[in-house]
Scaffold this motif. Structure first.
Motif, mmCIF file in Angstrom:
data_model
loop_
_atom_site.group_PDB
_atom_site.id
_atom_site.type_symbol
_atom_site.label_atom_id
_atom_site.label_comp_id
_atom_site.label_asym_id
_atom_site.label_seq_id
_atom_site.Cartn_x
_atom_site.Cartn_y
_atom_site.Cartn_z
ATOM 1 N N GLU A 245 1.038 -1.426 -0.243
ATOM 2 C CA GLU A 245 0.141 0.128 0.441
ATOM 3 C C GLU A 245 0.842 1.048 0.100
ATOM 4 O OE1 GLU A 245 -3.946 1.732 2.150
ATOM 5 O OE2 GLU A 245 -2.459 0.908 3.737
ATOM 6 N N VAL A 246 0.384 2.346 -0.916
ATOM 7 C CA VAL A 246 0.974 3.425 -0.884
ATOM 8 C C VAL A 246 0.399 4.779 -1.144
ATOM 9 C CG1 VAL A 246 2.773 2.559 -2.670
ATOM 10 C CG2 VAL A 246 1.369 3.771 -2.971
ATOM 11 N N LYS A 247 1.044 6.248 -0.041
ATOM 12 C CA LYS A 247 -0.228 6.933 0.663
ATOM 13 C C LYS A 247 0.552 8.044 -0.577
ATOM 14 C CE LYS A 247 -0.657 10.299 3.692
ATOM 15 N NZ LYS A 247 -0.174 12.113 3.006
ATOM 16 N N LEU A 248 -0.390 8.899 -1.571
ATOM 17 C CA LEU A 248 0.091 9.784 -2.044
ATOM 18 C C LEU A 248 0.541 11.115 -1.491
ATOM 19 C CD1 LEU A 248 0.096 11.051 -5.237
ATOM 20 C CD2 LEU A 248 -1.649 12.306 -4.342
ATOM 21 N N LYS A 249 2.200 11.570 -1.644
ATOM 22 C CA LYS A 249 2.824 12.366 -0.713
ATOM 23 C C LYS A 249 2.488 13.493 -0.344
ATOM 24 C CE LYS A 249 7.754 10.271 -1.143
ATOM 25 N NZ LYS A 249 9.250 10.918 -1.841
ATOM 26 N N ASP A 250 1.531 14.413 0.614
ATOM 27 C CA ASP A 250 0.819 15.440 0.901
ATOM 28 C C ASP A 250 -0.148 15.713 0.279
ATOM 29 O OD1 ASP A 250 3.642 16.857 1.071
ATOM 30 O OD2 ASP A 250 3.696 17.324 -0.741
ATOM 31 N N TYR A 251 -0.861 14.045 0.528
ATOM 32 C CA TYR A 251 -1.779 14.368 0.433
ATOM 33 C C TYR A 251 -2.823 13.658 0.962
ATOM 34 C CZ TYR A 251 -1.207 17.657 -3.608
ATOM 35 O OH TYR A 251 -0.957 18.762 -4.424
ATOM 36 N N ASP A 252 -4.073 12.851 1.591
ATOM 37 C CA ASP A 252 -4.964 12.271 1.815
ATOM 38 C C ASP A 252 -5.420 11.135 1.333
ATOM 39 O OD1 ASP A 252 -5.581 10.482 4.903
ATOM 40 O OD2 ASP A 252 -7.525 12.177 4.504
ATOM 41 N N LEU A 253 -4.926 10.185 0.674
ATOM 42 C CA LEU A 253 -4.743 9.703 -0.804
ATOM 43 C C LEU A 253 -4.184 8.419 -0.556
ATOM 44 C CD1 LEU A 253 -5.942 11.865 -4.214
ATOM 45 C CD2 LEU A 253 -7.647 10.965 -2.439
ATOM 46 N N LYS A 254 -4.895 6.459 -0.259
ATOM 47 C CA LYS A 254 -3.833 5.675 -0.446
ATOM 48 C C LYS A 254 -3.972 5.271 -1.535
ATOM 49 C CE LYS A 254 -2.939 6.169 4.835
ATOM 50 N NZ LYS A 254 -2.821 4.837 5.802
ATOM 51 N N PHE A 255 -2.944 3.968 -1.892
ATOM 52 C CA PHE A 255 -3.814 3.161 -3.525
ATOM 53 C C PHE A 255 -2.802 1.231 -2.661
ATOM 54 C CE2 PHE A 255 -3.048 7.433 -4.273
ATOM 55 C CZ PHE A 255 -4.678 7.637 -5.199
ATOM 56 N N GLU A 256 -4.187 0.622 -3.317
ATOM 57 C CA GLU A 256 -3.833 -0.650 -2.587
ATOM 58 C C GLU A 256 -4.052 -1.333 -4.429
ATOM 59 O OE1 GLU A 256 -4.786 -2.641 1.129
ATOM 60 O OE2 GLU A 256 -5.924 -1.505 0.541
ATOM 61 N N PRO A 257 -2.752 -0.556 -5.456
ATOM 62 C CA PRO A 257 -3.055 -0.613 -6.984
ATOM 63 C C PRO A 257 -3.341 -2.314 -7.628
ATOM 64 C CG PRO A 257 -1.251 -0.488 -6.934
ATOM 65 C CD PRO A 257 -2.318 -0.233 -5.279
ATOM 66 N N PHE A 258 -2.707 -3.340 -6.096
ATOM 67 C CA PHE A 258 -2.765 -4.442 -7.096
ATOM 68 C C PHE A 258 -3.657 -5.226 -5.967
ATOM 69 C CE2 PHE A 258 1.074 -3.318 -8.675
ATOM 70 C CZ PHE A 258 0.887 -3.922 -10.261
ATOM 71 N N LYS A 259 -4.294 -5.504 -5.460
ATOM 72 C CA LYS A 259 -5.093 -5.355 -4.080
ATOM 73 C C LYS A 259 -5.642 -6.800 -4.844
ATOM 74 C CE LYS A 259 -7.999 -5.019 0.128
ATOM 75 N NZ LYS A 259 -8.005 -4.347 1.083
ATOM 76 N N ARG A 260 -6.814 -6.749 -5.358
ATOM 77 C CA ARG A 260 -7.702 -7.572 -5.623
ATOM 78 C C ARG A 260 -7.680 -8.527 -7.223
ATOM 79 N NH1 ARG A 260 -10.285 -3.073 -3.029
ATOM 80 N NH2 ARG A 260 -11.999 -4.006 -1.933
ATOM 81 N N TRP A 261 -6.358 -8.347 -7.570
ATOM 82 C CA TRP A 261 -5.540 -9.418 -8.686
ATOM 83 C C TRP A 261 -6.525 -10.350 -8.667
ATOM 84 C CZ3 TRP A 261 -0.367 -8.834 -11.214
ATOM 85 C CH2 TRP A 261 0.404 -8.654 -12.533
ATOM 86 N N ASN A 262 -6.720 -11.100 -9.562
ATOM 87 C CA ASN A 262 -6.835 -12.400 -9.126
ATOM 88 C C ASN A 262 -6.882 -13.552 -11.073
ATOM 89 O OD1 ASN A 262 -9.769 -13.306 -10.009
ATOM 90 N ND2 ASN A 262 -9.592 -11.070 -8.496
ATOM 91 N N ILE A 263 -6.340 -14.824 -10.381
ATOM 92 C CA ILE A 263 -6.386 -15.018 -12.354
ATOM 93 C C ILE A 263 -7.941 -15.485 -12.616
ATOM 94 C CG2 ILE A 263 -7.262 -17.626 -10.759
ATOM 95 C CD1 ILE A 263 -4.771 -17.510 -13.776
ATOM 96 N N LEU A 264 -8.884 -14.973 -11.900
ATOM 97 C CA LEU A 264 -10.302 -15.357 -12.444
ATOM 98 C C LEU A 264 -10.893 -14.796 -13.627
ATOM 99 C CD1 LEU A 264 -12.822 -17.315 -9.538
ATOM 100 C CD2 LEU A 264 -11.480 -18.424 -11.486
ATOM 101 N N GLN A 265 -10.316 -13.161 -13.102
ATOM 102 C CA GLN A 265 -10.503 -12.139 -14.148
ATOM 103 C C GLN A 265 -9.509 -11.482 -13.891
ATOM 104 O OE1 GLN A 265 -13.837 -10.229 -11.388
ATOM 105 N NE2 GLN A 265 -15.377 -10.595 -13.606
ATOM 106 N N PRO A 266 -8.140 -11.522 -14.714
ATOM 107 C CA PRO A 266 -7.098 -11.071 -14.978
ATOM 108 C C PRO A 266 -6.730 -10.037 -14.899
ATOM 109 C CG PRO A 266 -6.640 -12.792 -16.220
ATOM 110 C CD PRO A 266 -8.442 -13.139 -15.909
ATOM 111 N N THR A 267 -7.774 -9.540 -16.117
ATOM 112 C CA THR A 267 -7.938 -8.455 -16.081
ATOM 113 C C THR A 267 -8.584 -7.066 -15.788
ATOM 114 O OG1 THR A 267 -7.305 -8.234 -18.461
ATOM 115 C CG2 THR A 267 -7.730 -6.131 -18.233
ATOM 116 N N LYS A 268 -9.749 -7.368 -15.377
ATOM 117 C CA LYS A 268 -10.814 -6.776 -15.093
ATOM 118 C C LYS A 268 -10.437 -6.701 -13.401
ATOM 119 C CE LYS A 268 -14.261 -7.666 -18.134
ATOM 120 N NZ LYS A 268 -14.455 -6.062 -18.910
#
Length: 309
Positions: free
Chosen positions: A193-216
């Motif tokens: 998980e990463v946080k945008l510096k100076d802003y109150d926004l966090k991101f987990e860009p790969f959190k739901r990546w799975n084999i059933l829907q590898p793109t979606k």
């Protein structure tokens, strides 16, 4: 002389200590003032093992904590472009990361980090015109579409690089997300998980990546494909939110390959618009140990081809 087994422990002060067993002797690596020194014990060959390793360390004055572990790899070995270290969010803590990516990977690392820096600087420039606030994440534009495409193609280059370095996939003309997904588990991508510096926004860009829907299961990446192939029909998907998620994914891929230390000022001091706020808890048995410890040498890459994901 070839090492037979290596056992690693954490001291009560939080430092790593380990024992390498050779025929007739055990070499202990004792933590001291941010470095290590060696101490040798003569043993019978039948005495090698976890408890014997603990005994040798305690005999050398190290008070160990927990059960310890047998190392997966021998000292000096590593999986190419797959980070395995201990990271804490302070240079005064018990971090351990002896693999220097510039020394080990050379131009490959340099090109990766320069490409990422260039793109992240471009994203930062957008903030002069659009505030990265929750209410603005649906804003879209031609410039955001261009950035989304550029960032995602660099992400694909990282995925491909890890696949090829570890021979996790046969060479083909075009990889798909089914191929790329094979790097997810070794890189522990869902756990960052990463946080945008100076802003109150966090991101987990790969959190739901799975084999059933590898793109979606990667919505920002799915939208990238849509706007790349059909701008007129999908232009509204070229959003600030997708660009920030893609940029966060690019940052995660850098640290998952080369370690969070590349962005810390007391080590790599490279540029990013993000800070790591959550990283994988790497097991003691998986940490890369250098050999010899004084030189911090890593010269034995081990491919993951036999560990199919």
């Amino acid at each position: 002389m070839t090492v037979s087994d290596t056992y690693i422990f954490k001291s009560i002060e939080g430092y790593l200590a380990w024992v390498e067993f050779y025929p007739g002797r055990a070499i202990c690596y004792i933590p001291q003032l941010g470095s290590w020194y060696e101490e040798t014990h003569i043993i019978d060959d039948v005495q090698a093992g976890l408890e014997r390793a603990r005994y040798c360390l305690e005999k050398s004055g190290v008070q160990v904590e927990g059960g310890g572990a047998r190392m997966v790899l021998s000292p000096g070995q590593y999986y190419p472009r797959i980070w395995r270290g201990v990271y804490r969010f302070s240079f005064l803590s018990d971090s351990y990361d002896k693999l220097d990516p510039f020394e080990v990977y050379g131009p490959v690392y340099n090109q990766c980090i320069v490409a990422a820096e260039s793109l992240l600087l471009e994203v930062k420039d957008v903030f002069r015109f659009v505030e990265p606030a929750q209410s603005n994440l649906t804003a879209y534009s031609h410039r955001l579409r261009e950035l989304l495409i550029l960032i995602c193609t660099e992400i694909e280059a990282c995925w491909s690089g890890v696949l090829k370095a570890n021979i996790m996939e046969q060479q083909c003309d075009r990889f798909t997300t089914k191929n790329y997904l094979k790097v997810c588990t070794p890189l522990r991508l869902t756990e960052w998980e990463v946080k945008l510096k100076d802003y109150d926004l966090k991101f987990e860009p790969f959190k739901r990546w799975n084999i059933l829907q590898p793109t979606k299961s990667l919505p920002w990446y799915d939208d990238y494909n849509s706007v790349k192939h059909d701008r007129e029909g999908n232009f509204s998907r070229s959003t600030l939110g997708n660009v920030l998620n893609a940029a966060a994914a690019l940052h995660v891929l850098q640290v998952a390959q080369f370690g969070p230390g590349i962005y810390e000022m007391w080590r790599g001091n490279r540029f990013s618009i993000f800070d790591v706020c959550k990283s994988p808890a790497i097991e003691l048995s998986e940490i890369y140990l250098s050999k010899p410890i004084i030189k911090g040498k890593f010269d034995s890459p081990v491919e993951l081809r036999s560990q199919r994901v």
